[in-house]
Design a protein around this motif. Structure first.
Motif, PDB file in Angstrom:
ATOM      1  N   GLU A   1       0.940  -1.395  -0.274  1.00 57.33           N
ATOM      2  CA  GLU A   1       0.016  -0.357  -0.249  1.00 57.33           C
ATOM      3  C   GLU A   1       0.869   1.245   0.154  1.00 57.33           C
ATOM      4  O   GLU A   1       0.493   2.018  -1.141  1.00 57.33           O
ATOM      5  N   SER A   2       2.248   1.448   1.060  1.00 60.42           N
ATOM      6  CA  SER A   2       2.744   2.619   0.945  1.00 60.42           C
ATOM      7  C   SER A   2       3.398   2.806   0.301  1.00 60.42           C
ATOM      8  O   SER A   2       3.467   3.821  -0.936  1.00 60.42           O
TER       9      SER A   2
ATOM     10  N   ARG B   1       2.577   1.425  -3.479  1.00 57.86           N
ATOM     11  CA  ARG B   1       1.612   2.182  -3.969  1.00 57.86           C
ATOM     12  C   ARG B   1       1.108   3.727  -4.500  1.00 57.86           C
ATOM     13  O   ARG B   1       1.279   4.513  -5.532  1.00 57.86           O
ATOM     14  N   GLU B   2       1.666   4.537  -2.726  1.00 59.52           N
ATOM     15  CA  GLU B   2       1.252   5.777  -2.906  1.00 59.52           C
ATOM     16  C   GLU B   2       2.449   6.412  -3.771  1.00 59.52           C
ATOM     17  O   GLU B   2       1.753   6.999  -4.011  1.00 59.52           O
TER      18      GLU B   2
ATOM     19  N   ASN C   1       2.319   6.017  -7.293  1.00 60.28           N
ATOM     20  CA  ASN C   1       1.029   6.986  -7.625  1.00 60.28           C
ATOM     21  C   ASN C   1       1.215   8.379  -8.031  1.00 60.28           C
ATOM     22  O   ASN C   1       1.370   8.652  -8.860  1.00 60.28           O
ATOM     23  N   ARG C   2       1.761   8.719  -6.319  1.00 58.47           N
ATOM     24  CA  ARG C   2       2.602  10.192  -6.075  1.00 58.47           C
ATOM     25  C   ARG C   2       3.006  10.619  -7.733  1.00 58.47           C
ATOM     26  O   ARG C   2       3.351  11.508  -8.532  1.00 58.47           O
TER      27      ARG C   2
END
Length: 279
Positions: free
Chosen positions: A199-200, A202-203, A206-207
């Motif tokens: 999750e982290s 992927r964030e 994406n940013r």
């Protein structure tokens, strides 16, 4: 896509050295870069394939995943301050979804990680002077925490990822371990690079993708033998000081692979936490 900055990556690299370590393995990627023109089998040069050949790679990945093979992988990670090498090798029955592998890291004191893939689980233990206890997690819950790595070093993930390459073009014929193989090169888009990311991570990805307004260039090279099987892959990510290169060689196709799960007594449940040795 944003890679961890030097301080984060440095902590990950150096922190792991104190926990798990390994002697270097040599000669994992035994291939030659010699190139010869493709022939039609009668000694005549055949025309080079043209256009986007992504479908050719997809088909070769499917053929490879229907058999078993030995695989040898070399991972190079750098944050501009440090460079770490990982050597991963094992036998995998991709059709039967089972296999075994070891992970070693040079210059770290002699430890290694052993992994077993069987019945939808991944079993892992650390080995130094003696073997530690086994732990396990569900294979489909394992995650990627560094781009281009595979969750729990799963070689099927590596194949699946290169099968997502786009804008694939023919590069020529090269000798791989003494046999001719056709070389293709393509690009991995954001979806492929972020496949199975935690999750982290992927964030972060994406940013970075949003700030750039376009995908970070990530190359995928695939070599396919005359039987239509993938014999080598290489993925490469270069973003300033942060670089990753993953080279995987497949050989001994069709070899029998037998894996037995460890005894249930004493098994620990693992969580998909970031670790340099597990992807």
């Amino acid at each position: 896509m944003r890679r961890p900055g030097p301080s984060r990556r440095s902590r990950a690299l150096t922190g792991t050295v104190g926990l798990l370590c390994a002697a270097a393995l040599a000669g994992l990627v035994g291939c030659s870069g010699e190139s010869d023109p493709p022939t039609d089998g009668a000694g005549k040069a055949s025309p080079a394939p043209e256009g986007d050949l992504a479908g050719t790679v997809v088909e070769a990945v499917a053929v490879t995943r229907r058999t078993s093979a030995r695989f040898d992988q070399e991972v190079t990670l750098s944050d501009g301050e440090q460079t770490q090498l990982l050597f991963i090798k094992g036998d995998f029955d991709m059709a039967g979804d089972m296999g075994r592998l070891t992970v070693e890291m040079p210059d770290s004191g002699g430890a290694r990680v052993e992994e077993l893939f069987v019945a939808g689980k991944v079993y892992l233990r650390a080995v130094k002077e003696t073997a530690g206890p086994w732990g396990y997690l569900d294979r489909n819950k394992s995650e990627v925490h560094m781009p281009l790595r595979a969750p729990m070093n799963d070689p099927e993930h590596t194949l699946f990822q290169v099968g997502m390459a786009k804008n694939v073009y023919y590069q020529g014929v090269e000798k791989m371990n003494g046999a001719p193989a056709k070389h293709y090169r393509g690009m991995l888009d954001h979806l492929a690079v972020s496949l199975r990311l935690g999750e982290s991570q992927r964030e972060d990805a994406n940013r970075e993708r949003a700030s750039r307004g376009e995908d970070v260039p990530v190359y995928a090279d695939v070599w396919i033998d005359e039987a239509g099987r993938v014999v080598q892959t290489r993925t490469a990510f270069d973003f300033g000081d942060n670089t990753t290169t993953v080279t995987t060689v497949f050989s001994d196709f069709g070899k029998p692979v037998k894996v037995t799960a460890p005894p249930a007594a004493g098994l620990a449940t693992l969580s998909p936490v970031p670790h340099i040795l597990t992807g």
